[in-house]
Design a protein around this motif. Structure first.
Motif, PDB file in Angstrom:
ATOM      1  N   SER A  44       0.805  -1.222   0.000  1.00 19.60           N
ATOM      2  CA  SER A  44       0.000   0.000   0.000  1.00 19.60           C
ATOM      3  C   SER A  44       0.837   1.272   0.000  1.00 19.60           C
ATOM      4  O   SER A  44       0.286   2.373  -0.071  1.00 19.60           O
ATOM      5  CB  SER A  44      -0.933   0.022   1.228  1.00 19.60           C
ATOM      6  N   ASN A  45       2.157   1.145   0.067  1.00 17.77           N
ATOM      7  CA  ASN A  45       3.006   2.341   0.136  1.00 17.77           C
ATOM      8  C   ASN A  45       2.828   3.299  -1.044  1.00 17.77           C
ATOM      9  O   ASN A  45       2.868   4.524  -0.848  1.00 17.77           O
ATOM     10  CB  ASN A  45       4.471   1.952   0.281  1.00 17.77           C
ATOM     11  N   PRO A  46       2.644   2.815  -2.284  1.00 21.48           N
ATOM     12  CA  PRO A  46       2.392   3.771  -3.375  1.00 21.48           C
ATOM     13  C   PRO A  46       1.165   4.650  -3.141  1.00 21.48           C
ATOM     14  O   PRO A  46       1.141   5.811  -3.549  1.00 21.48           O
ATOM     15  CB  PRO A  46       2.215   2.865  -4.601  1.00 21.48           C
ATOM     16  N   TRP A  47       0.149   4.098  -2.473  1.00 27.82           N
ATOM     17  CA  TRP A  47      -1.038   4.889  -2.159  1.00 27.82           C
ATOM     18  C   TRP A  47      -0.727   5.939  -1.096  1.00 27.82           C
ATOM     19  O   TRP A  47      -1.235   7.056  -1.155  1.00 27.82           O
ATOM     20  CB  TRP A  47      -2.168   3.977  -1.682  1.00 27.82           C
ATOM     21  N   VAL A  48       0.114   5.581  -0.129  1.00 26.72           N
ATOM     22  CA  VAL A  48       0.520   6.548   0.900  1.00 26.72           C
ATOM     23  C   VAL A  48       1.253   7.718   0.257  1.00 26.72           C
ATOM     24  O   VAL A  48       1.072   8.879   0.640  1.00 26.72           O
ATOM     25  CB  VAL A  48       1.413   5.868   1.958  1.00 26.72           C
ATOM     26  N   ALA A  49       2.072   7.435  -0.740  1.00 26.99           N
ATOM     27  CA  ALA A  49       2.915   8.461  -1.362  1.00 26.99           C
ATOM     28  C   ALA A  49       2.112   9.552  -2.059  1.00 26.99           C
ATOM     29  O   ALA A  49       2.609  10.675  -2.221  1.00 26.99           O
ATOM     30  CB  ALA A  49       3.890   7.818  -2.350  1.00 26.99           C
ATOM     31  N   VAL A  50       0.880   9.250  -2.476  1.00 24.59           N
ATOM     32  CA  VAL A  50       0.051  10.271  -3.123  1.00 24.59           C
ATOM     33  C   VAL A  50      -1.132  10.682  -2.246  1.00 24.59           C
ATOM     34  O   VAL A  50      -2.067  11.343  -2.721  1.00 24.59           O
ATOM     35  CB  VAL A  50      -0.448   9.797  -4.512  1.00 24.59           C
ATOM     36  N   VAL A 127       9.352   3.969  -2.519  1.00 21.60           N
ATOM     37  CA  VAL A 127       8.124   3.550  -1.843  1.00 21.60           C
ATOM     38  C   VAL A 127       8.337   2.195  -1.172  1.00 21.60           C
ATOM     39  O   VAL A 127       7.392   1.451  -0.942  1.00 21.60           O
ATOM     40  CB  VAL A 127       6.917   3.497  -2.811  1.00 21.60           C
ATOM     41  N   CYS A 128       9.591   1.887  -0.837  1.00 20.46           N
ATOM     42  CA  CYS A 128       9.919   0.595  -0.237  1.00 20.46           C
ATOM     43  C   CYS A 128       9.516   0.511   1.227  1.00 20.46           C
ATOM     44  O   CYS A 128       9.335  -0.587   1.757  1.00 20.46           O
ATOM     45  CB  CYS A 128      11.413   0.311  -0.381  1.00 20.46           C
ATOM     46  N   THR A 129       9.410   1.640   1.901  1.00 21.83           N
ATOM     47  CA  THR A 129       8.959   1.661   3.292  1.00 21.83           C
ATOM     48  C   THR A 129       7.891   2.740   3.440  1.00 21.83           C
ATOM     49  O   THR A 129       7.800   3.665   2.625  1.00 21.83           O
ATOM     50  CB  THR A 129      10.109   1.972   4.273  1.00 21.83           C
ATOM     51  N   VAL A 130       7.109   2.642   4.508  1.00 21.64           N
ATOM     52  CA  VAL A 130       6.068   3.646   4.732  1.00 21.64           C
ATOM     53  C   VAL A 130       6.695   5.005   5.018  1.00 21.64           C
ATOM     54  O   VAL A 130       6.143   6.044   4.625  1.00 21.64           O
ATOM     55  CB  VAL A 130       5.114   3.196   5.864  1.00 21.64           C
ATOM     56  N   GLU A 131       7.879   5.019   5.655  1.00 21.27           N
ATOM     57  CA  GLU A 131       8.552   6.289   5.902  1.00 21.27           C
ATOM     58  C   GLU A 131       8.958   6.948   4.585  1.00 21.27           C
ATOM     59  O   GLU A 131       8.808   8.164   4.411  1.00 21.27           O
ATOM     60  CB  GLU A 131       9.789   6.080   6.775  1.00 21.27           C
ATOM     61  N   HIS A 132       9.477   6.151   3.653  1.00 21.42           N
ATOM     62  CA  HIS A 132       9.856   6.690   2.350  1.00 21.42           C
ATOM     63  C   HIS A 132       8.628   7.228   1.612  1.00 21.42           C
ATOM     64  O   HIS A 132       8.688   8.279   0.961  1.00 21.42           O
ATOM     65  CB  HIS A 132      10.535   5.619   1.504  1.00 21.42           C
ATOM     66  N   ALA A 133       7.514   6.513   1.695  1.00 21.09           N
ATOM     67  CA  ALA A 133       6.290   6.974   1.041  1.00 21.09           C
ATOM     68  C   ALA A 133       5.803   8.289   1.648  1.00 21.09           C
ATOM     69  O   ALA A 133       5.352   9.192   0.931  1.00 21.09           O
ATOM     70  CB  ALA A 133       5.210   5.904   1.155  1.00 21.09           C
ATOM     71  N   GLU A 134       5.917   8.416   2.963  1.00 16.59           N
ATOM     72  CA  GLU A 134       5.512   9.659   3.618  1.00 16.59           C
ATOM     73  C   GLU A 134       6.413  10.817   3.193  1.00 16.59           C
ATOM     74  O   GLU A 134       5.940  11.956   3.036  1.00 16.59           O
ATOM     75  CB  GLU A 134       5.566   9.490   5.134  1.00 16.59           C
ATOM     76  N   GLU A 135       7.692  10.549   2.993  1.00 13.73           N
ATOM     77  CA  GLU A 135       8.605  11.592   2.544  1.00 13.73           C
ATOM     78  C   GLU A 135       8.240  12.056   1.131  1.00 13.73           C
ATOM     79  O   GLU A 135       8.302  13.250   0.823  1.00 13.73           O
ATOM     80  CB  GLU A 135      10.047  11.088   2.594  1.00 13.73           C
ATOM     81  N   PHE A 136       7.864  11.109   0.268  1.00 13.74           N
ATOM     82  CA  PHE A 136       7.406  11.502  -1.063  1.00 13.74           C
ATOM     83  C   PHE A 136       6.162  12.381  -0.949  1.00 13.74           C
ATOM     84  O   PHE A 136       6.060  13.420  -1.615  1.00 13.74           O
ATOM     85  CB  PHE A 136       7.111  10.283  -1.933  1.00 13.74           C
ATOM     86  N   TRP A 137       5.212  11.980  -0.111  1.00 13.63           N
ATOM     87  CA  TRP A 137       3.967  12.735   0.054  1.00 13.63           C
ATOM     88  C   TRP A 137       4.253  14.161   0.504  1.00 13.63           C
ATOM     89  O   TRP A 137       3.630  15.114   0.018  1.00 13.63           O
ATOM     90  CB  TRP A 137       3.060  12.011   1.027  1.00 13.63           C
ATOM     91  N   ALA A 138       5.209  14.321   1.401  1.00 13.38           N
ATOM     92  CA  ALA A 138       5.555  15.665   1.880  1.00 13.38           C
ATOM     93  C   ALA A 138       6.094  16.522   0.738  1.00 13.38           C
ATOM     94  O   ALA A 138       5.687  17.693   0.575  1.00 13.38           O
ATOM     95  CB  ALA A 138       6.588  15.569   3.001  1.00 13.38           C
ATOM     96  N   ASP A 139       6.990  15.966  -0.077  1.00 12.96           N
ATOM     97  CA  ASP A 139       7.534  16.719  -1.213  1.00 12.96           C
ATOM     98  C   ASP A 139       6.505  16.887  -2.325  1.00 12.96           C
ATOM     99  O   ASP A 139       6.500  17.895  -3.043  1.00 12.96           O
ATOM    100  CB  ASP A 139       8.776  16.019  -1.760  1.00 12.96           C
ATOM    101  N   TYR A 140       5.619  15.904  -2.465  1.00  8.51           N
ATOM    102  CA  TYR A 140       4.607  15.945  -3.514  1.00  8.51           C
ATOM    103  C   TYR A 140       3.637  17.112  -3.304  1.00  8.51           C
ATOM    104  O   TYR A 140       3.220  17.768  -4.265  1.00  8.51           O
ATOM    105  CB  TYR A 140       3.854  14.621  -3.519  1.00  8.51           C
ATOM    106  N   GLN A 141       3.307  17.394  -2.066  1.00 14.53           N
ATOM    107  CA  GLN A 141       2.384  18.495  -1.799  1.00 14.53           C
ATOM    108  C   GLN A 141       2.974  19.836  -2.229  1.00 14.53           C
ATOM    109  O   GLN A 141       2.266  20.690  -2.777  1.00 14.53           O
ATOM    110  CB  GLN A 141       2.033  18.511  -0.304  1.00 14.53           C
ATOM    111  N   ALA A 142       4.271  20.009  -2.018  1.00 16.93           N
ATOM    112  CA  ALA A 142       4.926  21.230  -2.500  1.00 16.93           C
ATOM    113  C   ALA A 142       5.022  21.217  -4.020  1.00 16.93           C
ATOM    114  O   ALA A 142       4.821  22.252  -4.681  1.00 16.93           O
ATOM    115  CB  ALA A 142       6.320  21.351  -1.877  1.00 16.93           C
TER     116      ALA A 142
END
Length: 424
Positions: A44-50, A127-142
């Motif tokens: 589910s990490n790809p979903w977390v990333a967006v 997107v290998c870990t939930v932490e990595h996915a969350e980091e993408f999400w943070a940068d994605y919002q910007a």
């Protein structure tokens, strides 16, 4: 009384603990050792990333779940394994003795093999870990406030390509929903020799179907891609020909990049003499037992499986959920047999089955066996796969919460796809 230690609390380790508890008598002790105190549903990490899932949706605190089943939990990283003495050395110097060890650690992420790669010290996300996915999400919002080019793909040596394809399509779908897709050129950069190779030499019509999907979604691609380094905003790629010679050099610009890394074995396991191959993956026999030590078993991404074929840029073979599930079941049965004085007979089914989400549709593939020629070579797409993956997420998390030992792929996924009939 025997003490069985499961090293790793992930998609292999937690089901292994539950199955061991169900199969072995109450007099036997079971302990799970995990570097983190939580289980994460990695698919589910790809979903977390967006932003389609939150951490709380896919992460579970494992200690109380295991305790309800009479399973101990040690939330410490293993520093080393004294295999001759059947002892784990944990961080802080504590030791834990075992009669049987089940290694289900997953991989070490080898970002260091490409200079400038990685989510911490480098310039690419994962997107290998939930932490990595969350980091993408943070940068994605910007990023959404000032969009630009995106790169998605897989580094040399990657073995699990499904999440890269998933993420490319999920990101495309999210940007379309936001009416921003026209501002985001997308390029898929992969070590695969062609689109749809998947580390499996292709499955059914995966090449033509995924190429068609990329064209329909206006995603460009570079394959046979040896990413050599990453700078801020730029991916440097050597595109090789079939002979492994450099055909073209690319400098691919990006404002945001998600590149899956190659895997290695985790340090504590890789350092055990005779246990692993040069990449640190555990060498096992047909019964999931390590070749060097008869009381150590292993399952999941951390085991050594040879590539399906030689490719110009290094690729590995994926270890999918069904394969891991059957590996775990085989280990449990073989440990039970050993305790009862019987020889090991249970074997994992090394078949590749994957449900890949594509945002608003999806693709499913089945390769039985994983290495060609195959009895089943099947690839399909449709919205039903997207819905099936959502349902599978719910089933798996329910299994983890309830402590169920039932085989989810065997009971639900294969039955739904009609693969049990095909396999027979």
């Amino acid at each position: 009384m025997a003490h069985v230690v499961v090293l790793g609390a992930g998609i292999g380790g937690m089901p292994a603990a539950y199955e061991l508890r169900s199969r072995l008598g109450a007099e036997h002790r079971i302990t799970v050792v995990g570097a983190q105190h939580y289980f994460q549903f990695v698919p589910s990490n790809p979903w977390v990333a967006v932003g389609w899932r939150k951490r709380v949706d896919i992460v579970l605190d494992v200690a109380p779940l295991l305790a309800r089943k009479g399973i101990e939990f040690v939330g410490k990283r293993a520093e080393s394994i004294d295999a001759a003495a059947s002892t784990l050395v944990l961080e802080g110097g504590d030791t834990l003795s075992y009669d049987y060890l089940v290694i289900t650690t997953g991989p070490k992420l080898a970002f260091d093999e490409v200079p400038g790669a990685g989510p911490h010290s480098g310039h690419t996300h994962s997107v290998c870990t939930v932490e990595h996915a969350e980091e993408f999400w943070a940068d994605y919002q910007a990023f959404l406030q000032n969009p630009g080019p995106v790169v998605v793909g897989a580094m040399p040596g990657t073995s699990c390509f499904g999440p890269a394809y998933e993420f490319a399509f999920i990101l495309d779908a999210d940007l379309r929903k936001r009416k921003l897709r026209h501002k985001v050129p997308m390029t898929y950069v992969s070590s695969e020799p062609y689109i749809g190779h998947l580390g499996l030499g292709g499955v059914g019509d995966s090449k033509s179907m995924l190429e068609s999907e990329f064209r329909n979604h206006d995603i460009k691609w570079i394959t046979n891609a040896k990413t050599t380094r990453v700078d801020a905003g730029k991916l440097f790629v050597s595109e090789l020909n079939a002979k492994g010679e450099v055909d073209r050099e690319h400098e691919v610009p990006f404002k945001l990049a998600m590149m899956l890394p190659a895997f290695r074995g985790v340090d504590a396991v890789a350092r055990v003499e005779g246990l692993c191959n040069p990449r640190g993956f555990v060498l096992i026999d047909e019964f999931q037992r390590t070749k060097a030590y008869r009381n150590i078993f292993s399952a999941g991404v951390c085991v050594a499986i040879p590539p399906v074929e030689v490719t110009p840029v290094a690729t590995g073979a994926p270890k999918t959920g069904y394969m891991i599930e059957t590996m775990v079941t085989a280990i449990v049965e073989n440990i039970a047999a050993d305790l009862e004085g019987r020889p090991a007979t249970a074997k994992g089914t090394w078949n590749a089955i994957c449900l890949a989400d594509m945002g608003d549709t999806g693709a499913a593939f089945v390769a039985l066996p994983q290495i060609p020629p195959r009895n089943v070579n099947w690839f399909r797409k449709g919205k039903w796969v997207h819905l099936a993956k959502i349902a599978f997420e719910k089933y798996f998390l329910h299994k983890m919460k309830s402590g169920s030992s039932e085989p989810i792929y065997e009971k639900y996924v294969l039955k739904a796809l009609g693969i049990l009939r095909l396999e027979k």
